[in-house]
Design a protein around this motif. Structure first.
Motif, PDB file in Angstrom:
ATOM      1  N   HIS B  23      43.753  33.324  37.973  1.00 42.47           N
ATOM      2  CA  HIS B  23      42.824  32.879  38.234  1.00 42.47           C
ATOM      3  C   HIS B  23      41.551  33.762  37.935  1.00 42.47           C
ATOM      4  O   HIS B  23      41.713  35.157  37.610  1.00 42.47           O
ATOM      5  N   PRO B  24      40.316  33.669  38.161  1.00 42.97           N
ATOM      6  CA  PRO B  24      38.916  34.473  37.727  1.00 42.97           C
ATOM      7  C   PRO B  24      38.879  35.799  37.843  1.00 42.97           C
ATOM      8  O   PRO B  24      38.460  36.952  36.339  1.00 42.97           O
ATOM      9  N   GLY B  25      39.406  36.407  38.892  1.00 40.06           N
ATOM     10  CA  GLY B  25      39.809  37.312  39.033  1.00 40.06           C
ATOM     11  C   GLY B  25      40.726  38.679  38.460  1.00 40.06           C
ATOM     12  O   GLY B  25      40.928  39.784  38.622  1.00 40.06           O
ATOM     13  N   VAL B  26      41.540  37.934  37.964  1.00 36.50           N
ATOM     14  CA  VAL B  26      42.530  39.380  37.794  1.00 36.50           C
ATOM     15  C   VAL B  26      43.100  40.076  36.726  1.00 36.50           C
ATOM     16  O   VAL B  26      43.616  41.201  36.875  1.00 36.50           O
ATOM     17  N   SER B  28      40.235  41.437  36.361  1.00 35.47           N
ATOM     18  CA  SER B  28      39.306  42.258  36.786  1.00 35.47           C
ATOM     19  C   SER B  28      39.708  43.430  37.740  1.00 35.47           C
ATOM     20  O   SER B  28      40.029  44.859  37.763  1.00 35.47           O
ATOM     21  N   GLN B  29      40.853  42.639  38.844  1.00 26.73           N
ATOM     22  CA  GLN B  29      42.003  43.228  39.268  1.00 26.73           C
ATOM     23  C   GLN B  29      42.615  44.729  38.785  1.00 26.73           C
ATOM     24  O   GLN B  29      43.016  45.814  38.829  1.00 26.73           O
ATOM     25  N   ARG B  36      40.343  52.558  37.516  1.00 28.79           N
ATOM     26  CA  ARG B  36      40.173  53.831  38.725  1.00 28.79           C
ATOM     27  C   ARG B  36      41.173  55.238  38.819  1.00 28.79           C
ATOM     28  O   ARG B  36      41.488  56.268  39.469  1.00 28.79           O
ATOM     29  N   ARG B  37      42.515  54.821  38.040  1.00 26.88           N
ATOM     30  CA  ARG B  37      43.945  55.920  38.667  1.00 26.88           C
ATOM     31  C   ARG B  37      43.820  56.091  37.277  1.00 26.88           C
ATOM     32  O   ARG B  37      44.648  57.208  37.165  1.00 26.88           O
ATOM     33  N   GLN B  76      54.637  56.105  37.686  1.00 20.76           N
ATOM     34  CA  GLN B  76      53.102  55.633  38.435  1.00 20.76           C
ATOM     35  C   GLN B  76      52.234  54.781  38.843  1.00 20.76           C
ATOM     36  O   GLN B  76      52.379  53.966  39.411  1.00 20.76           O
ATOM     37  N   ARG B  79      54.473  51.326  39.007  1.00 27.15           N
ATOM     38  CA  ARG B  79      54.463  51.411  40.480  1.00 27.15           C
ATOM     39  C   ARG B  79      52.898  50.935  40.805  1.00 27.15           C
ATOM     40  O   ARG B  79      53.053  50.013  41.863  1.00 27.15           O
ATOM     41  N   GLN B  80      52.233  51.590  40.136  1.00 27.58           N
ATOM     42  CA  GLN B  80      50.689  50.595  41.248  1.00 27.58           C
ATOM     43  C   GLN B  80      50.487  49.068  40.773  1.00 27.58           C
ATOM     44  O   GLN B  80      50.588  48.568  41.283  1.00 27.58           O
ATOM     45  N   LYS B  83      51.784  45.997  42.957  1.00 26.26           N
ATOM     46  CA  LYS B  83      51.752  46.432  44.233  1.00 26.26           C
ATOM     47  C   LYS B  83      50.735  45.219  43.826  1.00 26.26           C
ATOM     48  O   LYS B  83      50.157  44.750  44.988  1.00 26.26           O
ATOM     49  N   HIS B  85      48.746  41.814  44.294  1.00 26.57           N
ATOM     50  CA  HIS B  85      49.858  40.560  44.294  1.00 26.57           C
ATOM     51  C   HIS B  85      50.045  39.559  44.062  1.00 26.57           C
ATOM     52  O   HIS B  85      50.398  38.603  43.832  1.00 26.57           O
ATOM     53  N   ASP B  86      48.487  39.515  43.088  1.00 26.38           N
ATOM     54  CA  ASP B  86      48.733  38.321  42.229  1.00 26.38           C
ATOM     55  C   ASP B  86      49.375  38.909  40.423  1.00 26.38           C
ATOM     56  O   ASP B  86      49.152  38.305  39.951  1.00 26.38           O
TER      57      ASP B  86
END
Lengths: 576, 108
Positions: B23-26, B28-29, B36-37, B76, B79-80, B83, B85-86
């Motif tokens: 879906h369109p947000g994946v 980006s996730q 971010r990391r 690491q 593992r992140q 986590k 969900h998609d």
């Protein structure tokens, strides 16, 4: 076969989920949801700012351990929620945030009050959804609650375009409410390896975090402390896991720990870290944290293991189940020399805050409030704090008799958390007062929620430590910026007693009370909210303190601000 | 546009292969997590999985290939990613993946 609007489906699913109240503010993009809510038995709490609504939900979730709900409209409503969501993410608090959004055909055209809520929410939520049809809500809403409460809890956001709220969906049956997954069980081999390392250690130390508190690991922790001679330190959110007055409980670790706690970390040869993420406020400089210790890490989130420091053994599982399995695997061990050493450390270097017996002093008023609260409500009192010196003082001296009773913004350190969180906790646990220890700087950041507290009749008792400045900032300027206290003072002081009364809230100044403790006890016993102002202009620094970026073993212990090294390794090695 | 050079050298690195909800947000996730990391991504490729059409006909699953530098933080970051969900499945391919050789050919 029911045919309902998306908004009606959401409200019915919230009812089926067992939600009794939710906090929010209506606006154009969530009005259909509000209209459906008007027919529901769910109580709506009208916050005065969406951040307040987010923290009201957090207060309820932190008090009960179950997901709580907040609502906001699109655009500014959603952006105002973000701080409360980020706060919930860092402290692993299960909340479900439902935001209105412009109609799907308008997405991406810079419509009125349009903002990319999904995009903004990604980095601060555990998961987020953008609902695309009313039918999809039947899957998404229960899933949001399941995700929020499963494993390591966290915030989940569902963005709801207006046409998804107004559109009709027909379906055969209601889905089951979203419940948390069964907690992950420990791997027996991992437990055996951890038990073997602990069994061989001579000076093991238990570190209890928020995950230990949340999972109910405190009984197993207390058993291990006694049976295996395992002294304990706690993080801010782990306070209350170890028994309050136990000689092997050294209290909080880290930046504002007792010297005894940080000394024990320095001397231990094994650290059993349970349900904590080894953050920098707890560990100080990581390369000098527990220099002689093997690390055994238990956490429900496998990504926490090895994130900050390599482990010698690790169990990725629910903290309670893992500690119970460890307790079964470990032989009783006296570790007499280590017990004696830790008891001595506690006696020698335990906390001795100044002014504890003066109920109008910065530390003494918290101790007096704890006694007054215990008089009306027993020792098991819910206390919320804001962020600053009053927060660290509360963590240092509040008698922690049970886990999960201290509601505080630990990870994000959000000023403005205290009042709305206390309102949420008071609504979730009606019939008992919730104390909110705050400061003038913090209170002003969500002061509008005084109106919410009055309107809801929430039994929130605000203890306002009024010092006319941003105290913890000022302390750092005094200690580390050459005493230049720039930009941290309030030259325009508010009369907070008059301010509370202007909102319709009873209030008094502790300076005017003949017997402060009795005055507080009477205030706590009364129904509804109340504000008690305590002037603390001449408050001392919160000490001890590890300078930011410094090692835990180097603490400032005196007002003068000299850094002292607190190790005494020779003594430690005597108990090898 | 010049033809891709089939003899272009394959980019070095480990490939993390993800199977994700489509879906369109994946994207980006997933990509946002790496940013971010503070973990560098050297290359990205993504396609919907043809055999996994969803109920809405929009394709239920996609595959993402991320080209990563070997780094002590690789475990690491995996593992992140796990986590999210998609993210349905992850696979580490230390030898790389031909999709990036094919992409590199377009740069030559």
């Amino acid at each position: 076969m029911p045919t309902l609007t998306g908004a009606e489906i959401i409200v019915r699913l919230l009812e089926r989920q067992g939600i009794e109240f939710l906090a929010g503010i209506p606006g154009g993009a969530n009005l259909p949801l509000y209209d459906a809510l008007s027919h529901s038995r769910i109580r709506h709490v009208l916050a005065r700012h969406e951040q307040g609504a987010g923290f009201i939900a957090q207060g309820a979730a932190r008090a009960t351990g179950r997901p709580a709900v907040c609502l906001a409209t699109s655009g500014p409503g959603a952006t105002n929620l973000l701080t409360a969501i980020a706060d919930a993410r860092l402290d692993s608090v299960p909340i479900v945030c439902l935001t209105g959004q412009v109609p799907s055909p308008m997405l991406g055209v810079d419509a009125f009050q349009e903002v990319d809520t999904y995009g903004l929410a990604i980095p601060v939520t555990k998961h987020c959804f953008l609902a695309r049809s009313p039918e999809e809500l039947l899957r998404i809403i229960p899933e949001a609650f399941r995700i929020a409460a499963s494993g390591r809890p966290g915030p989940v956001l569902v963005d709801l375009p207006r046409d998804v709220q107004t559109g009709l969906a027909s379906f055969d049956a209601w889905p089951e409410p979203g419940l948390p997954d069964a907690p992950p069980v420990p791997d027996p081999l991992a437990v055996a390896r951890a038990a073997s390392l602990i069994g061989q250690s001579r000076r093991p130390l238990l570190l209890l975090g928020g995950g230990a508190a949340r999972s109910g690991a405190h009984r197993a922790a207390r058993l291990l402390m006694e049976r295996c001679g395992l002294p304990a330190v706690s993080t801010l959110h782990g306070l209350g896991c170890a028994p309050a007055d136990h000689p092997l409980n050294l209290g909080m670790l880290g930046m504002h720990a007792a010297r005894a706690a940080n000394a024990a970390l320095e001397e231990c040869d094994l650290l059993l870290a349970v349900g904590c993420r080894l953050d920098d406020r707890a560990t100080g400089r990581m390369d000098r944290f527990c220099p002689d210790a093997a690390l055994v890490h238990i956490d429900i989130d496998a990504a926490e293991i090895g994130k900050r420091r390599a482990t010698q053994a690790a169990v990725a599982a629910d903290a309670r189940l893992a500690l119970e399995a460890l307790a079964e695997s470990l032989e009783p061990a006296p570790r007499l020399a280590w017990r004696v050493r830790v008891t001595t450390l506690g006696e020698q270097w335990g906390l001795r805050p100044p002014g504890l017996d003066d109920p109008r002093s910065a530390y003494g008023v918290i101790a007096a409030a704890a006694r007054a609260a215990a008089r009306t409500d027993g020792p098991d009192v819910l206390v919320a704090t804001d962020v600053g010196r009053h927060q660290m003082r509360t963590a240092q001296v509040w008698p922690q008799v049970r886990p999960n009773r201290l509601l505080t913004s630990g990870g994000l350190g959000t000023m403005g958390f205290g009042l709305p969180a206390a309102i949420g906790a008071a609504l979730a646990e009606p019939g008992r007062p919730v104390l909110c220890v705050s400061g003038d700087g913090s209170l002003l950041m969500n002061v509008q929620e005084l109106a919410t507290a009055v309107e809801q009749g929430a039994r929130v008792k605000i203890l306002l430590m009024d010092n006319g400045c941003l105290g913890l900032v000022r302390q750092q300027q005094e200690l580390f910026m050459g005493g230049r206290t720039f930009g941290s003072g309030f030259s325009a002081r508010a009369d907070y007693v008059a301010l509370a009364r202007a909102f319709g809230m009873p209030a008094f100044d502790l300076a005017a009370a003949a017997d402060p403790e009795t005055a507080m006890a009477e205030a706590f016993a009364a129904p509804g909210p109340c504000l008690i102002r305590c002037a603390v202009e001449d408050e001392p620094h919160v000490l001890p303190m590890v300078p930011p970026g410094g090692a835990n073993c180097e603490m400032i212990c005196q007002e003068a601000g000299t850094v002292e090294t607190i190790t005494a390794k020779e003594a430690a090695h005597a108990c090898a | 546009m010049p033809a891709p050079d089939a003899n272009a050298p394959a980019p070095a690195g480990t490939v993390l292969e993800l199977t994700v909800s489509n879906h369109p947000g994946v994207m980006s996730q997933v990509c946002g997590l790496f940013a971010r990391r503070a973990f560098n991504v050297e290359g990205v490729a993504c396609l919907p999985l043809p055999d996994a059409a969803g109920e809405d006909g929009g394709g239920g699953l996609s595959r993402i290939w991320l080209l990563l530098r070997e780094d002590q933080r690789l475990v690491q970051i995996v593992r992140q990613v796990e986590k999210l969900h998609d993210v349905r499945a992850t696979r580490l391919l230390p030898g790389g993946h031909p999709v990036f050789s094919a992409l590199a050919a377009h740069l030559a």
